[in-house]
Design a protein around this motif. Structure first.
Motif, PDB file in Angstrom:
ATOM      1  N   GLU A  47       0.752  -1.145   0.149  1.00 43.16           N
ATOM      2  CA  GLU A  47      -0.025  -0.117  -0.066  1.00 43.16           C
ATOM      3  C   GLU A  47       0.952   1.156   0.082  1.00 43.16           C
ATOM      4  O   GLU A  47       0.575   2.300  -0.604  1.00 43.16           O
ATOM      5  CB  GLU A  47      -0.844  -0.096   1.228  1.00 43.16           C
ATOM      6  CG  GLU A  47      -2.053   1.086   1.123  1.00 43.16           C
ATOM      7  CD  GLU A  47      -3.224   0.708   2.105  1.00 43.16           C
ATOM      8  OE1 GLU A  47      -3.119   1.699   2.854  1.00 43.16           O
ATOM      9  OE2 GLU A  47      -3.756  -0.291   1.860  1.00 43.16           O
ATOM     10  N   ASP A  50       2.215   1.629  -3.481  1.00 50.98           N
ATOM     11  CA  ASP A  50       1.148   2.339  -4.247  1.00 50.98           C
ATOM     12  C   ASP A  50       0.984   3.825  -3.892  1.00 50.98           C
ATOM     13  O   ASP A  50       0.981   4.416  -5.070  1.00 50.98           O
ATOM     14  CB  ASP A  50      -0.162   1.596  -3.779  1.00 50.98           C
ATOM     15  CG  ASP A  50      -1.418   1.962  -4.642  1.00 50.98           C
ATOM     16  OD1 ASP A  50      -1.359   1.900  -6.040  1.00 50.98           O
ATOM     17  OD2 ASP A  50      -2.044   2.972  -4.287  1.00 50.98           O
ATOM     18  N   SER A  51       1.217   4.419  -2.806  1.00 55.06           N
ATOM     19  CA  SER A  51       1.070   5.689  -2.405  1.00 55.06           C
ATOM     20  C   SER A  51       2.291   6.187  -3.113  1.00 55.06           C
ATOM     21  O   SER A  51       2.189   7.451  -3.840  1.00 55.06           O
ATOM     22  CB  SER A  51       1.342   5.826  -1.055  1.00 55.06           C
ATOM     23  OG  SER A  51       0.102   5.325  -0.377  1.00 55.06           O
ATOM     24  N   GLN A  77      -9.302   4.558  -7.468  1.00 51.37           N
ATOM     25  CA  GLN A  77      -8.031   4.173  -6.583  1.00 51.37           C
ATOM     26  C   GLN A  77      -8.234   3.384  -5.423  1.00 51.37           C
ATOM     27  O   GLN A  77      -7.491   2.357  -5.194  1.00 51.37           O
ATOM     28  CB  GLN A  77      -7.387   5.506  -6.297  1.00 51.37           C
ATOM     29  CG  GLN A  77      -6.751   6.035  -7.469  1.00 51.37           C
ATOM     30  CD  GLN A  77      -6.040   7.555  -7.121  1.00 51.37           C
ATOM     31  OE1 GLN A  77      -6.033   8.023  -6.096  1.00 51.37           O
ATOM     32  NE2 GLN A  77      -5.462   8.103  -7.753  1.00 51.37           N
ATOM     33  N   GLU A  78      -9.369   3.490  -4.585  1.00 46.63           N
ATOM     34  CA  GLU A  78      -9.603   2.732  -3.517  1.00 46.63           C
ATOM     35  C   GLU A  78      -9.992   1.609  -3.811  1.00 46.63           C
ATOM     36  O   GLU A  78      -9.628   0.463  -3.166  1.00 46.63           O
ATOM     37  CB  GLU A  78     -10.677   3.607  -2.533  1.00 46.63           C
ATOM     38  CG  GLU A  78     -11.035   3.063  -1.394  1.00 46.63           C
ATOM     39  CD  GLU A  78      -9.675   2.812  -0.321  1.00 46.63           C
ATOM     40  OE1 GLU A  78      -9.792   1.722   0.459  1.00 46.63           O
ATOM     41  OE2 GLU A  78      -8.946   3.843  -0.374  1.00 46.63           O
ATOM     42  N   ARG A  81      -7.031  -0.764  -4.712  1.00 46.33           N
ATOM     43  CA  ARG A  81      -6.302  -1.051  -3.479  1.00 46.33           C
ATOM     44  C   ARG A  81      -7.201  -2.402  -2.636  1.00 46.33           C
ATOM     45  O   ARG A  81      -6.589  -3.373  -2.190  1.00 46.33           O
ATOM     46  CB  ARG A  81      -6.015   0.075  -2.460  1.00 46.33           C
ATOM     47  CG  ARG A  81      -5.053   1.000  -2.836  1.00 46.33           C
ATOM     48  CD  ARG A  81      -4.997   1.857  -1.665  1.00 46.33           C
ATOM     49  NE  ARG A  81      -3.406   2.631  -2.037  1.00 46.33           N
ATOM     50  CZ  ARG A  81      -3.098   3.395  -1.071  1.00 46.33           C
ATOM     51  NH1 ARG A  81      -3.474   3.773   0.094  1.00 46.33           N
ATOM     52  NH2 ARG A  81      -1.907   4.080  -1.383  1.00 46.33           N
ATOM     53  N   TRP A  84      -6.594  -5.493  -4.559  1.00 42.84           N
ATOM     54  CA  TRP A  84      -5.354  -6.011  -4.505  1.00 42.84           C
ATOM     55  C   TRP A  84      -5.391  -6.918  -3.136  1.00 42.84           C
ATOM     56  O   TRP A  84      -4.983  -7.823  -3.076  1.00 42.84           O
ATOM     57  CB  TRP A  84      -4.340  -5.141  -4.409  1.00 42.84           C
ATOM     58  CG  TRP A  84      -2.940  -5.637  -4.361  1.00 42.84           C
ATOM     59  CD1 TRP A  84      -2.262  -6.397  -5.527  1.00 42.84           C
ATOM     60  CD2 TRP A  84      -2.379  -6.179  -3.033  1.00 42.84           C
ATOM     61  NE1 TRP A  84      -1.163  -6.949  -4.820  1.00 42.84           N
ATOM     62  CE2 TRP A  84      -1.252  -6.599  -3.464  1.00 42.84           C
ATOM     63  CE3 TRP A  84      -2.595  -5.669  -1.687  1.00 42.84           C
ATOM     64  CZ2 TRP A  84      -0.337  -6.880  -2.281  1.00 42.84           C
ATOM     65  CZ3 TRP A  84      -1.730  -6.015  -0.703  1.00 42.84           C
ATOM     66  CH2 TRP A  84      -0.444  -6.726  -1.191  1.00 42.84           C
ATOM     67  N   HIS A  85      -5.998  -6.074  -2.086  1.00 43.94           N
ATOM     68  CA  HIS A  85      -5.912  -6.686  -0.670  1.00 43.94           C
ATOM     69  C   HIS A  85      -6.639  -8.113  -0.702  1.00 43.94           C
ATOM     70  O   HIS A  85      -6.149  -8.917  -0.069  1.00 43.94           O
ATOM     71  CB  HIS A  85      -6.313  -5.703   0.347  1.00 43.94           C
ATOM     72  CG  HIS A  85      -5.442  -4.743   0.836  1.00 43.94           C
ATOM     73  ND1 HIS A  85      -4.543  -4.984   1.587  1.00 43.94           N
ATOM     74  CD2 HIS A  85      -5.485  -3.722   0.620  1.00 43.94           C
ATOM     75  CE1 HIS A  85      -3.687  -3.837   1.852  1.00 43.94           C
ATOM     76  NE2 HIS A  85      -4.290  -2.897   1.353  1.00 43.94           N
TER      77      HIS A  85
END
Length: 120
Positions: A47, A50-51, A77-78, A81, A84-85
């Motif tokens: 994460e 990614d940032s 974008q959220e 993430r 992916w999680h």
């Protein structure tokens, strides 16, 4: 003056009450706990990367403060993430899921269960 945190002491904090065990073999339990701790750290690192990538794409430079305070700017974008999680945890815990499905469907072979999972 701000008091400095003792992270080693915090890491060794214990919950009240008896520790829950999910496996009969305590060695397996320890390995599982270590694996999940490492998986959690890797998820945080992913994460964070990614940032950094998003900030670099946007500005070409990045500060530690911007990384620490980064919040996804769009629902897309959220969602990326979160997706992916979910995929990551599914891969990490795949064997546990397969074993649970095997117990729920004992008449299926492991190959049949694996094929069912791959078709999802």
């Amino acid at each position: 003056m701000e008091e400095e945190l003792d992270y080693i002491k915090l890491a060794s904090n214990k919950s009240k009450g008896k520790r829950p065990y999910f496996h009969d073999d305590h060695a397996v339990e320890r390995v599982l706990n270590i694996t999940m701790a490492i998986a959690g750290e890797l998820a945080v690192m992913r994460e964070r990367m990614d940032s950094i990538e998003r900030l670099l794409e946007k500005k070409g430079t990045v500060s530690r403060e911007e990384i620490e305070n980064f919040v996804p700017e769009t629902p897309e974008q959220e969602e990326q993430r979160q997706s992916w999680h979910s995929e990551y945890i599914s891969r990490v815990l795949r064997i546990v899921q397969q074993e649970q499905e095997e117990m729920e469907n004992p008449d299926k072979s492991i190959e049949e269960i694996a094929n069912d999972i791959n078709e999802m």
